[in-house]
Design an enzyme around this catalytic site. Sequence first.
Site, PDB file in Angstrom:
ATOM      1  N   ARG B 293       0.636  -1.153  -0.128  1.00 30.68           N
ATOM      2  CA  ARG B 293      -0.117  -0.013   0.059  1.00 30.68           C
ATOM      3  C   ARG B 293       0.713   1.210  -0.150  1.00 30.68           C
ATOM      4  O   ARG B 293       0.527   2.300  -0.690  1.00 30.68           O
ATOM      5  CB  ARG B 293      -1.124  -0.092   1.514  1.00 30.68           C
ATOM      6  CG  ARG B 293      -1.886  -0.979   0.868  1.00 30.68           C
ATOM      7  CD  ARG B 293      -2.761  -1.239   2.330  1.00 30.68           C
ATOM      8  NE  ARG B 293      -3.953  -2.088   2.004  1.00 30.68           N
ATOM      9  CZ  ARG B 293      -4.987  -2.719   2.706  1.00 30.68           C
ATOM     10  NH1 ARG B 293      -4.752  -2.295   3.843  1.00 30.68           N
ATOM     11  NH2 ARG B 293      -5.679  -3.568   2.359  1.00 30.68           N
ATOM     12  N   GLU B 381      -6.510  -2.140  16.465  1.00 28.56           N
ATOM     13  CA  GLU B 381      -6.016  -1.177  15.897  1.00 28.56           C
ATOM     14  C   GLU B 381      -5.397  -0.113  16.905  1.00 28.56           C
ATOM     15  O   GLU B 381      -4.655   0.738  16.491  1.00 28.56           O
ATOM     16  CB  GLU B 381      -7.030  -0.513  14.832  1.00 28.56           C
ATOM     17  CG  GLU B 381      -6.158   0.562  13.913  1.00 28.56           C
ATOM     18  CD  GLU B 381      -7.029   0.985  12.664  1.00 28.56           C
ATOM     19  OE1 GLU B 381      -8.260   0.572  12.500  1.00 28.56           O
ATOM     20  OE2 GLU B 381      -6.676   2.134  12.347  1.00 28.56           O
TER      21      GLU B 381
END
Lengths: 124, 568
Positions: B293, B381
């Site tokens: 990414r 996260e």
Amino acid sequence: MRETATLIVRRGNAGEDAPTSSYEVPYTPGQSVLDGLRFVRAHLDATLSIRHSCISANTCKECMIIVDGKVDYACTARLEPREMVLEPLGNKAHLRDLVTEITPPDERMEHALKSGLGKVVAGA
Amino acid sequence: MTVAMDVVQLETDVLVIGSGAAGMMAALEAGKEGAGVILADRSLIGRSGATIMAQMTVAVALGSQTPDSWEHHLADTLAAGRELCDASLSQLVCEEGPRDILQLDEWKVGWARNDDGSIRQALAPGHDRPRCVYVDFLSTGPAVAKTLRGRVLRQKEVARIGDLYITDVLVTDGVATGAAGFSLADGRPVMVKAKAVVIATGGLTRLYQRNSASANMGGDGYALALRAGAELTDMEFVQFFPIGHLAPRLVGMDPIMWDPFRYKLGGRLLNAEMREFVNDYGNEEAGTYNVTRDRATFAILSEVKAGRGSPAGGAYLSFQHIPAETLRASFGPVIDRLAANGIDLTRMPIEVAPIAHYHMGGVKVDARMRTSVPGLFSCGEANGGSNGANRLSGNAITEAFVFGRTAGRTAALHARAAGNADAPVPAGALDLVSAVAPEHGENHAGLIAELQQVMSVDVGPFRTEDGLNKALAAIAVLKTRVGALPPGAPGPYNMARLDWFDLRTMLLVAEAVTRSALARKESRGAHQRDDFPAMDPAFVLHHTVKLAGDDIVLGRAPVEGHTLCEVA
């Protein structure tokens, strides 16, 4: 001339009369009603209470309101360059403005209190 | 000033804040250990975070169709992390991930299967073999959230409370003893006494104008941890998802929906000259879409900067080479939803651009999910460390499972042993949530939009010293405009007050990201400095963040654990 959408929004807390506020929102194609309401909050009136979690992805299902008399998700209903009447759901307890009590009954604070998880004490 | 108001006092062994996959997993596991649990969310339980918006892949070395082992998964994870992974955390994800995937399978999540009945595994960027399980190409997250929610409903030790906004973790004598907040439905102040507190609030992508997560992802957990005295790590690493939808406008569809299209059908990324360009940046994509990414983001934004971007400021993504019947066979009803938005993929390319998607940094924890504050744990996260400078696709939900389960267990064991049940409540714990203040004259929703603009322009994928300093100055001005107290009075679903609390969090977290980015004078993974374009071995270290009073203090910590060659 730039087009606008006029959002006529039912306001107020539970049990109060139902005044409305009218907001002029700049219109561009491809916007949702939620986009319009978010514009109102950021630029015109932050006291307008709405409810959403995802942003126009239609996954959280929290933004259900009544658009022109029909139940719809604000994030999938298209904003249109005309007058649009927005109201809170009629079949749920009203909290404020467009927000209704959509939390499942056994996930509300009152349920937690009834289950013996705590108590309410008078504040100082 | 404060007014006399009823206060809700709750008590539990373990308080879990946030109910995405990590929070639900933590609650389930703590309950399994016999702890009483309150699973709290500022929105609806299991419906409001990033999990439900996850589209596709969950990376795990099952080896169900191609031989695999967690060591291979770890090698890929460490390679993507560009030398900054805390390998003990990465290893935990890779080694224990299969167990949770099989557990979810037993719970009937519905992982896609091959004809022979084995769990199907797709190839995703950065993985050396097919490793990603999924339910359906566009609905893995909803299936995971629904399955976990179903399990939570059956776990009698877990009490669920939605619409509970936590503003601060309570700390007594350096130990976490609960949390303070308010009930959104009526505005009442709430105090939760807990023997252990688990942060499971997700990331911070709401700091950016274009983001692929929910409006709840404004960094709540990072601010809670900082103010409780815990340490954050790697805050400069914000992951941008390269092909977020840009134009034409789409209503009712997730901005990151193009990835599954690309995996399944191929899809050409083109610049304004209608030329494929990703390989121009040292990548070898060759139709397999295996570029990580950070590299894809870098390639797209470099083309835009060079004046070869699409009209809306991104790249074209074209499926014009795919026959209509193939498109329909692969994505049936989605094709109709696209048509309703005026998009016919056989006739036109769409425009895509990087969109804030995930945060690699976060609360610093050990492999048992303990923060530096006793009694305070963190998972999902909200944690930093396991992904280093760049997260491998598919690792987010895996880590939500593994870290959530680990945090739930550790918190339950801590609660069993803890003697802080009668700890005094810190003075002033409810002052903010019960404050009544005049309206500020400032529109806090507008200030949030201003902050998002600042972060997008100057603390996005490309950074410079000038830009970062400009952002810090803007953040300082916004801080003075926020005011010291939430506006108005507590009441039912008062969003003007909610915005104030969100902004208080977002400004603190934005400053942590910006200061860390300023200190990292190199380019690595998701952090790209135009003024320091190369990777610098001197920066194989973590930047840590703590609070001293109201001030953010940066520190440095060595990178612990394996080097790549040890595991490869």
